[in-house]
Design a protein around this motif. Structure first.
Motif, PDB file in Angstrom:
ATOM      1  N   ILE A 199       0.864  -1.181   0.000  1.00  0.00           N
ATOM      2  CA  ILE A 199       0.000   0.000   0.000  1.00  0.00           C
ATOM      3  C   ILE A 199       0.896   1.226   0.000  1.00  0.00           C
ATOM      4  N   THR A 200       0.865   1.992  -1.062  1.00  0.00           N
ATOM      5  CA  THR A 200       1.718   3.174  -1.165  1.00  0.00           C
ATOM      6  C   THR A 200       1.174   4.305  -0.298  1.00  0.00           C
ATOM      7  N   THR A 201       1.995   5.297  -0.073  1.00  0.00           N
ATOM      8  CA  THR A 201       1.621   6.367   0.854  1.00  0.00           C
ATOM      9  C   THR A 201       0.497   7.252   0.313  1.00  0.00           C
ATOM     10  N   ASN A 202       0.289   7.248  -0.998  1.00  0.00           N
ATOM     11  CA  ASN A 202      -0.781   8.093  -1.550  1.00  0.00           C
ATOM     12  C   ASN A 202      -2.051   7.312  -1.858  1.00  0.00           C
ATOM     13  N   ASP A 203      -2.147   6.089  -1.357  1.00  0.00           N
ATOM     14  CA  ASP A 203      -3.330   5.256  -1.580  1.00  0.00           C
ATOM     15  C   ASP A 203      -4.497   5.793  -0.747  1.00  0.00           C
ATOM     16  N   PRO A 204      -5.725   5.853  -1.302  1.00  0.00           N
ATOM     17  CA  PRO A 204      -6.911   6.292  -0.535  1.00  0.00           C
ATOM     18  C   PRO A 204      -7.192   5.412   0.677  1.00  0.00           C
ATOM     19  N   PHE A 205      -6.558   4.249   0.708  1.00  0.00           N
ATOM     20  CA  PHE A 205      -6.732   3.334   1.843  1.00  0.00           C
ATOM     21  C   PHE A 205      -6.479   4.028   3.172  1.00  0.00           C
ATOM     22  N   TRP A 206      -5.482   4.928   3.220  1.00  0.00           N
ATOM     23  CA  TRP A 206      -5.098   5.525   4.503  1.00  0.00           C
ATOM     24  C   TRP A 206      -6.209   6.381   5.091  1.00  0.00           C
ATOM     25  N   ASN A 207      -6.972   7.082   4.264  1.00  0.00           N
ATOM     26  CA  ASN A 207      -8.106   7.853   4.779  1.00  0.00           C
ATOM     27  C   ASN A 207      -9.142   6.941   5.403  1.00  0.00           C
ATOM     28  N   GLN A 208      -9.340   5.781   4.792  1.00  0.00           N
ATOM     29  CA  GLN A 208     -10.294   4.823   5.349  1.00  0.00           C
ATOM     30  C   GLN A 208      -9.767   4.254   6.667  1.00  0.00           C
ATOM     31  N   LEU A 209      -8.482   3.909   6.693  1.00  0.00           N
ATOM     32  CA  LEU A 209      -7.883   3.331   7.890  1.00  0.00           C
ATOM     33  C   LEU A 209      -7.962   4.282   9.083  1.00  0.00           C
ATOM     34  N   LEU A 210      -7.739   5.551   8.815  1.00  0.00           N
ATOM     35  CA  LEU A 210      -7.622   6.522   9.905  1.00  0.00           C
ATOM     36  C   LEU A 210      -8.942   7.160  10.294  1.00  0.00           C
ATOM     37  N   SER A 211     -10.046   6.703   9.723  1.00  0.00           N
ATOM     38  CA  SER A 211     -11.356   7.279  10.046  1.00  0.00           C
ATOM     39  C   SER A 211     -12.103   6.381  11.012  1.00  0.00           C
ATOM     40  N   PHE A 212     -11.670   6.420  12.261  1.00  0.00           N
ATOM     41  CA  PHE A 212     -12.383   5.699  13.313  1.00  0.00           C
ATOM     42  C   PHE A 212     -12.383   6.569  14.559  1.00  0.00           C
ATOM     43  N   SER A 213     -13.269   6.280  15.467  1.00  0.00           N
ATOM     44  CA  SER A 213     -13.344   7.059  16.694  1.00  0.00           C
ATOM     45  C   SER A 213     -13.498   6.115  17.872  1.00  0.00           C
ATOM     46  N   GLN A 226      -7.435  12.428  12.582  1.00  0.00           N
ATOM     47  CA  GLN A 226      -6.825  11.403  11.742  1.00  0.00           C
ATOM     48  C   GLN A 226      -5.321  11.263  12.016  1.00  0.00           C
ATOM     49  N   THR A 227      -4.655  12.370  12.294  1.00  0.00           N
ATOM     50  CA  THR A 227      -3.233  12.300  12.624  1.00  0.00           C
ATOM     51  C   THR A 227      -3.023  11.531  13.920  1.00  0.00           C
ATOM     52  N   TYR A 228      -3.882  11.814  14.885  1.00  0.00           N
ATOM     53  CA  TYR A 228      -3.816  11.086  16.151  1.00  0.00           C
ATOM     54  C   TYR A 228      -4.061   9.593  15.934  1.00  0.00           C
ATOM     55  N   ASN A 229      -5.055   9.262  15.153  1.00  0.00           N
ATOM     56  CA  ASN A 229      -5.363   7.856  14.893  1.00  0.00           C
ATOM     57  C   ASN A 229      -4.180   7.135  14.267  1.00  0.00           C
ATOM     58  N   ALA A 230      -3.476   7.811  13.345  1.00  0.00           N
ATOM     59  CA  ALA A 230      -2.293   7.207  12.730  1.00  0.00           C
ATOM     60  C   ALA A 230      -1.256   6.874  13.792  1.00  0.00           C
ATOM     61  N   LEU A 231      -1.009   7.816  14.699  1.00  0.00           N
ATOM     62  CA  LEU A 231      -0.015   7.595  15.752  1.00  0.00           C
ATOM     63  C   LEU A 231      -0.471   6.506  16.715  1.00  0.00           C
ATOM     64  N   PHE A 232      -1.763   6.471  17.003  1.00  0.00           N
ATOM     65  CA  PHE A 232      -2.283   5.441  17.912  1.00  0.00           C
ATOM     66  C   PHE A 232      -2.065   4.046  17.330  1.00  0.00           C
ATOM     67  N   ILE A 233      -2.318   3.882  16.051  1.00  0.00           N
ATOM     68  CA  ILE A 233      -2.092   2.581  15.413  1.00  0.00           C
ATOM     69  C   ILE A 233      -0.607   2.246  15.413  1.00  0.00           C
ATOM     70  N   ILE A 234       0.246   3.221  15.065  1.00  0.00           N
ATOM     71  CA  ILE A 234       1.698   2.994  15.055  1.00  0.00           C
ATOM     72  C   ILE A 234       2.169   2.549  16.432  1.00  0.00           C
ATOM     73  N   ARG A 235       1.689   3.241  17.448  1.00  0.00           N
ATOM     74  CA  ARG A 235       2.136   2.898  18.809  1.00  0.00           C
ATOM     75  C   ARG A 235       1.747   1.480  19.198  1.00  0.00           C
ATOM     76  N   ASN A 236       0.524   1.077  18.889  1.00  0.00           N
ATOM     77  CA  ASN A 236       0.095  -0.269  19.260  1.00  0.00           C
ATOM     78  C   ASN A 236       0.827  -1.347  18.471  1.00  0.00           C
ATOM     79  N   VAL A 237       1.076  -1.088  17.189  1.00  0.00           N
ATOM     80  CA  VAL A 237       1.834  -2.051  16.387  1.00  0.00           C
ATOM     81  C   VAL A 237       3.279  -2.102  16.864  1.00  0.00           C
ATOM     82  N   CYS A 238       3.868  -0.919  17.074  1.00  0.00           N
ATOM     83  CA  CYS A 238       5.255  -0.850  17.517  1.00  0.00           C
ATOM     84  C   CYS A 238       5.430  -1.521  18.878  1.00  0.00           C
ATOM     85  N   LYS A 239       4.439  -1.400  19.712  1.00  0.00           N
ATOM     86  CA  LYS A 239       4.483  -2.042  21.034  1.00  0.00           C
ATOM     87  C   LYS A 239       4.673  -3.551  20.892  1.00  0.00           C
ATOM     88  N   TYR A 240       3.946  -4.141  19.944  1.00  0.00           N
ATOM     89  CA  TYR A 240       4.096  -5.578  19.681  1.00  0.00           C
ATOM     90  C   TYR A 240       5.508  -5.856  19.175  1.00  0.00           C
TER      91      TYR A 240
END
Length: 679
Positions: free
Chosen positions: A26-40, A102-116
Motif C-alpha cells: 500500500i503506497t503512501t498516496n493510496d486512498p486506503f489511509w483515509n479509510q484506515l484513519l477514520s475511526f473514533s 486522523q493524525t492522532y489515529n495514525a499515531l495510535f495505530i503505530i504505537r500499538n503495532v510498535c508495542k508488539y
C-alpha cells in the motif's frame, strides 16, 4: 460481555486491518489511509484497557511484522503520519479537529503495532520494520538497517511535544506522543544489554533529535509542574462518547465501525470516576523524564544531553545568569517555587520521590532552593508518611525517601530548621497522641520506627545504615526533644541491648553444641559463624545509637532536658556495656553526664516530681562543663551514589513505568526486573 466485547473480538478479522497486515503493498498516496484513519474511540486510559486492546489486535501486529518485510506497509504508515505531522506543527492545523483526529489515529495505530514489535522482536528487526519501504518507493525496495525513518519519527514526536501548544484539542495528541516515546525506549525492558549499546538509545542521545534535548526536558518538567487534567473529551464513561466522537462519527467508517472502547464494562465504573481528574499528561511526562535521565549515565560511554539538562536547569525567578560563561552547558529555566509545590503535593508517588532525589543529588541550584525553604514541613511530612506506611510501600520507595532525608540532613541549616517548626495534632501518627511536637521530633520518631520495622520485617543492613546516618547528622542539633521522642531513642537502645544479649547466648549455645557433636559426620550449616556475623552488624548499630546520644549530650545537652531525664531514669541499661571494648569509651561519656546530674539530685528530696527533676536538670545543664567529656569526631555522613548507578536505577525506573503508566507491558517478556519483586 456486551457489544463492546464483540467489537474487540472482531478486530482480528476486520478487513481494513487485514489489508494493512497482509501481503499487498500500500503506497503512501493510496486512498486506503483515509479509510484506515477514520475511526473514533474512547482512549484507553488504564493498562487493563490497553491489555484488552493489544490482545485483540496481536494477530494483526504479528502478521504485519511478517509481511512488512515485503510490503513496507508499516513504513508507509510511518510516512503518512510524518507527512500529516509536518502540517500539524503549523498553528492553523492545531484547531482543525478532523485533521487532528486522523493524525492522532495514525499515531495510535503505530504505537500499538510498535508495542508488539518491541516486545516480541529483536532491536535489529524492529529497526528493519521501520525502514522497509514498499517496492518501487523512493529510496529502493530492500530492507535497510539504517535508522533514517526512525530518527525522523522520534524527532517529529519531540517537535510536536515542544512546538504544539497543549489545548483541549491537542491534549490527546501530546499524550500519545509521550506514550510512543516510552514504547520505543521500553526496548530496554526486554533485553539484557545496557542502554548505551542500543541503537534506539543512540538515536535519542546522538541523533538529530538530541539538539532539542534541553527544550524537550524543559517542556516535560513544565508539563509535570502544570498537572493539567484531561480535557472533557477524555473524561468519559461507558455511557457517553468523547468530543472526538461527536466531531468524527458522521465521517468515520470501515475500521471499527465507530467502535467505542468502553473496554471494562460495569466493573470499571469506580476506576473511571477515579480517573476523571487524572493528570495523564503530567504522569507520562514525569515517567519519560526519569527514563531519559537514568540511561546512558556515563559520559565515557554515551553522552546523555537530557540528563545534563535536568541537572543544570535554574530558577526562572532568579535574575542571576543561567550558568557560568566559562561552561558550555545547555540549560533552561523553570519556576522553582511552582516545581517545589508540585513535588510536595505528589510525593506519595514513587516517581516524584525519585525526581526529588535526582534534583537534590545532582541539581545544585534546585538543592539550594529546597534547603532555603522556610516551610520545610510541606516537603518532609510527605516523606515521613512514606516511611510511616513502610509496610504498604515497596523497598525502593522506602530507600529513596530515606536517601532524600539523608541528603537533607547533610545541611546544618536543615537540621536547625526542623526543630524550629512546630506541628499540631499529626493525625496519621497513631502510636501516641501528641498535641504538639517539632518537625525534627516527628522525623526522629518515624526514622526510629523504620529501624524497628526493618529489624522485624526486612532485616536490611543498608536501610539501618541510612536511618542511623540521618539521625547522626542531626544529633548535634537536636533541640527541645519531646519526652516521647527521648523515650523512643532510649527504647531503641534497650531493644538493641535485648537482641545483643539473646545473640550472645545463641553463640554460646552454638559453641557448646559444636564441641559436643561428632565432627566426622557433621553436615549442619555453620550457624555459629552466622551468629557471629549478625553480632558484628548488631554491635555496629548499637555503637551508632550510642554515638548519636553522645553527640547530643556533647553539643546540645542544655537544649534537651527531656533526654537527660530519660537517660537518668534508664541509667541501668548502660551498665551492661561499661567494660565492653566496643562501647566503653562512649559509655564513659554518658556515665560522666549522668553521674553529674545524679549527684545534684541525690542532695534533694527523693520524691521530686517530674517537673522538679527537669528543673534541676535545666539548672545543672548551664553549669556542666563540656570539657569533662572525651572528644569524638563530629558525626557527619554524606550520601555517595554507587559507581554504576544505572544498574539500580534502570530496573527501578522501568518498574515504575510498568506499574504507574497507563501502558500495558507483557510481564512474561520483561527481562530487566522481576515482576514479583516490585509489587
Amino acid at each position: 460481555m456486551g457489544a463492546n466485547s464483540s467489537s474487540l473480538s472482531e478486530l482480528s478479522t476486520n478487513e481494513t486491518l487485514l489489508r494493512l497486515a497482509g501481503s499487498e503493498c500500500i503506497t503512501t498516496n493510496d486512498p486506503f489511509w483515509n479509510q484506515l484513519l477514520s475511526f473514533s474511540f474512547n482512549v484507553p486510559r488504564t493498562s487493563a484497557d490497553q491489555r484488552l486492546l493489544e490482545e485483540s489486535t496481536s494477530i494483526i501486529s504479528k502478521n504485519l511484522a511478517i509481511n512488512n518485510c515485503q510490503t513496507g506497509n508499516f513504513g508507509s504508515l510511518i510516512r503518512v503520519f510524518l507527512a500529516r505531522a509536518s502540517e500539524l506543527k503549523a498553528s492553523s492545523q492545531c484547531e482543525d479537529n478532523i485533521f487532528m483526529w486522523q493524525t492522532y489515529n495514525a499515531l495510535f495505530i503505530i504505537r500499538n503495532v510498535c508495542k508488539y514489535f518491541v516486545e516480541n522482536l529483536s532491536e535489529e528487526v524492529v529497526l528493519q520494520q521501520f525502514d522497509t519501504q514498499a517496492p518501487g518507493a523512493e529510496g529502493g525496495d530492500s530492507a535497510r538497517l539504517d535508522a533514517d525513518v526512525l530518527e525522523d519519527f522520534v524527532s517529529c514526536l519531540i517537535e510536536i511535544v515542544v512546538d504544539v501548544p497543549v489545548s483541549d484539542t491537542t491534549y490527546q495528541m501530546h499524550y500519545e506522543c509521550l506514550n510512543m516515546l516510552l514504547v520505543l525506549l521500553s526496548m530496554q525492558m526486554f533485553q539484557t544489554r545496557p542502554a548505551n549499546e542500543s541503537y534506539i538509545y543512540r538515536i535519542f542521545m546522538q541523533g538529530k533529535c538530541s539538539i532539542h534535548a534541553c527544550v524537550f526536558m524543559k517542556t516535560l518538567v513544565q508539563r509535570f509542574i502544570e498537572q493539567q487534567p484531561c480535557p472533557a473529551s477524555m473524561q468519559v464513561d461507558n455511557n457517553t462518547h468523547g468530543a472526538l466522537y461527536g466531531i468524527t462519527s458522521s465521517v468515520a467508517s470501515g475500521l471499527w465501525t465507530v467502535m467505542t472502547l468502553g473496554l471494562a464494562g460495569k466493573g470499571a465504573e469506580v476506576e473511571t470516576a477515579d480517573l476523571v481528574s487524572d493528570k495523564l499528561l503530567a504522569k507520562q511526562s514525569l515517567l519519560l523524564i526519569l527514563v531519559l535521565a537514568n540511561h546512558c549515565t556515563s559520559d565515557l560511554e554515551l553522552h546523555n544531553p537530557y540528563r545534563q539538562a535536568l541537572f543544570s536547569f535554574t530558577d526562572s525567578q532568579d535574575s542571576a545568569p543561567a550558568s557560568s560563561p566559562t561552561l558550555a552547558v545547555a540549560t533552561f529555566k523553570v519556576n522553582f517555587s511552582k516545581l517545589y509545590e508540585t513535588i510536595c503535593a505528589t510525593l506519595k508517588d514513587d516517581q516524584t520521590t525519585l525526581l526529588l532525589y535526582l534534583l537534590l543529588h545532582r541539581n545544585l541550584a534546585m538543592k539550594a532552593f529546597i534547603l532555603s525553604r522556610t516551610s520545610m514541613d510541606s516537603l518532609v511530612m510527605p516523606i515521613l508518611r512514606i516511611l510511616y506506611a513502610a509496610q504498604e510501600s515497596n523497598s525502593h520507595h522506602i530507600y529513596m525517601a530515606l536517601i532524600v532525608l539523608l541528603v537533607l540532613s547533610e545541611d546544618d541549616n536543615f537540621n536547625k530548621a526542623v526543630h524550629e517548626t512546630v506541628l499540631k495534632n499529626v493525625t496519621w501518627f497513631k502510636e501516641r497522641q501528641i498535641s504538639e511536637i517539632t518537625l525534627g521530633g516527628m522525623l526522629i520518631l518515624v526514622v526510629i520506627r523504620t529501624i524497628q520495622y526493618n529489624m522485624t520485617k526486612m532485616r536490611d543492613k543498608y536501610l539501618h545504615t541510612n536511618c542511623l546516618a540521618v539521625l547522626a547528622n542531626m544529633s548535634a542539633q537536636f533541640h527541645g526533644l519531646h519526652p516521647y521522642v527521648s523515650q523512643r531513642i532510649v527504647s531503641l537502645f534497650a531493644l538493641l541491648l535485648k537482641k545483643h544479649t539473646k545473640l550472645v547466648e545463641q553463640i554460646r549455645q552454638s559453641a557448646m553444641n559444636e564441641s559436643d557433636a561428632p565432627r566426622e559426620n557433621d553436615t549442619t550449616p555453620d550457624t555459629g559463624t552466622d551468629y557471629v556475623e549478625d553480632l558484628n552488624v548488631l554491635e555496629e548499630v548499637i555503637r551508632m545509637v550510642l554515638e548519636i546520644i553522645n553527640s547530643c549530650l556533647c553539643h546540645a545537652l542544655h537544649h534537651n532536658p527531656n533526654l537527660v531525664y530519660t537517660l537518668l531514669y534508664q541509667r541501668a541499661l548502660f551498665a551492661h556495656f561499661r567494660t565492653h571494648p566496643t562501647f566503653q569509651d562512649i559509655i564513659q561519656n554518658i556515665d560522666t553526664v549522668l553521674s553529674f546530674f545524679s549527684a545534684r539530685l541525690d542532695h534533694l528530696d527523693s520524691n521530686l516530681s517530674v517537673p522538679e527533676v527537669l528543673a534541676v536538670v535545666k539548672d545543672g545543664a548551664t553549669q556542666f562543663r563540656r570539657d569533662r567529656l572525651k572528644k569524638f569526631p563530629d558525626l557527619k555522613f554524606k550520601y555517595v551514589e554507587e559507581e554504576e548507578p544505572e544498574e539500580f536505577f534502570s530496573p527501578y525506573v522501568w518498574s515504575l513505568v510498568y506499574h504507574a503508566s497507563t501502558l500495558y507491558f507483557n510481564p512474561s517478556r520483561i527481562q530487566i526486573f522481576a515482576i514479583q519483586s516490585t509489587s
